[in-house]
Design an enzyme around this catalytic site. Sequence first.
Site, mmCIF file in Angstrom:
data_model
loop_
_atom_site.group_PDB
_atom_site.id
_atom_site.type_symbol
_atom_site.label_atom_id
_atom_site.label_comp_id
_atom_site.label_asym_id
_atom_site.label_seq_id
_atom_site.Cartn_x
_atom_site.Cartn_y
_atom_site.Cartn_z
ATOM 1 N N ARG A 103 4.180 4.589 4.071
ATOM 2 C CA ARG A 103 3.414 3.537 3.394
ATOM 3 C C ARG A 103 3.888 2.189 3.873
ATOM 4 O O ARG A 103 5.073 1.887 3.738
ATOM 5 C CB ARG A 103 3.674 3.605 1.889
ATOM 6 C CG ARG A 103 2.732 4.462 1.170
ATOM 7 C CD ARG A 103 2.452 4.011 -0.228
ATOM 8 N NE ARG A 103 3.601 3.827 -1.091
ATOM 9 C CZ ARG A 103 3.480 3.532 -2.363
ATOM 10 N NH1 ARG A 103 2.282 3.383 -2.900
ATOM 11 N NH2 ARG A 103 4.529 3.360 -3.124
ATOM 12 N N THR A 107 0.965 -3.686 2.735
ATOM 13 C CA THR A 107 -0.473 -3.411 2.547
ATOM 14 C C THR A 107 -0.705 -2.145 1.722
ATOM 15 O O THR A 107 -1.837 -1.911 1.276
ATOM 16 C CB THR A 107 -1.145 -3.198 3.915
ATOM 17 O OG1 THR A 107 -0.558 -2.026 4.516
ATOM 18 C CG2 THR A 107 -0.946 -4.396 4.844
ATOM 19 N N ASP A 198 10.450 7.055 -6.406
ATOM 20 C CA ASP A 198 10.061 7.456 -5.051
ATOM 21 C C ASP A 198 10.483 8.911 -4.838
ATOM 22 O O ASP A 198 11.678 9.225 -4.829
ATOM 23 C CB ASP A 198 10.756 6.546 -4.029
ATOM 24 C CG ASP A 198 10.288 6.843 -2.613
ATOM 25 O OD1 ASP A 198 9.675 5.974 -1.997
ATOM 26 O OD2 ASP A 198 10.541 7.975 -2.116
ATOM 27 N N ASP A 201 12.927 9.626 -2.002
ATOM 28 C CA ASP A 201 14.291 9.177 -2.329
ATOM 29 C C ASP A 201 14.950 10.105 -3.345
ATOM 30 O O ASP A 201 16.141 10.399 -3.251
ATOM 31 C CB ASP A 201 14.264 7.746 -2.885
ATOM 32 C CG ASP A 201 14.025 6.711 -1.799
ATOM 33 O OD1 ASP A 201 14.185 7.050 -0.603
ATOM 34 O OD2 ASP A 201 13.671 5.570 -2.149
HETATM 35 N N1 URA Z 1 5.168 7.577 -3.881
HETATM 36 C C1 URA Z 1 6.231 7.948 -4.645
HETATM 37 O O1 URA Z 1 7.116 8.653 -4.167
HETATM 38 N N2 URA Z 1 6.275 7.538 -5.934
HETATM 39 C C2 URA Z 1 5.308 6.791 -6.490
HETATM 40 O O2 URA Z 1 5.403 6.467 -7.670
HETATM 41 C C3 URA Z 1 4.233 6.394 -5.673
HETATM 42 C C4 URA Z 1 4.184 6.810 -4.378
#
Ligand code: URA
Length: 207
Positions: A103, A107, A198, A201
């Site tokens: 990502r 953007t 995330d 993570d």
């Molecule tokens: N990707 C993720 O890992 N967590 C989110 O909340 C949004 C996108």
Amino acid sequence: MPELHVIDHPLVAHKLTQMRRVSTSSERFRQLLTETSLLLTYEVTRELALHDVLITTPLVETHQPELVEDPVVVSILRAGNGLLAGVLQVLPSARVGHVGLYRDHETLEAVEYYCKFPPLEDRMVIVVDPMLATGNSAIAALDRVAADGPSAIRFLCLLASPEGIAALHAAHPDVAIWTAAVDERLNEVGYIVPGLGDAGDRIYGTT
Ligand code: URA
């Protein structure tokens, strides 16, 4: 009508709550994600085609059902691999494709850096990614998968946002979504709220 299946099961709900807790370690998160993906795979494969085969038991010859073929699984890197581990425990002989997307944090658009698929033509494909947030990565991955002519595509995730569901279904109305929960909303930087943070993570301990 685009399909949305929210997997309503106490074990899934319980494990998801443990994954949401900020205090849950990466080791435990990975374990829970694998356990949950076994349960999700059970649901997403519920309508796989069977045919009768003649087998011999210790007692008799008998016709019994067997899968016609395994679906192909496509993992969206890197967090998709956290789901893949459990999916492959249930579908050990499935062939696996990977699409690498990150990502762009400004953007929120998906940028592809890797793509390798087994043959997808006329196959059922299950695309896996734990988080359906803006939908940008999912749509980019589904564009790639759809271009190879599969017979059906299913999208399997752990958490979905209402915005991501709407975007995915607008871009790919034929793709059915399976998720453990639909959360409230996206925040201003595209994270699912209340969410779990995330997913990559949390799985790999990279925060
Ligand atoms: N990707 C993720 O890992 N967590 C989110 O909340 C949004 C996108």
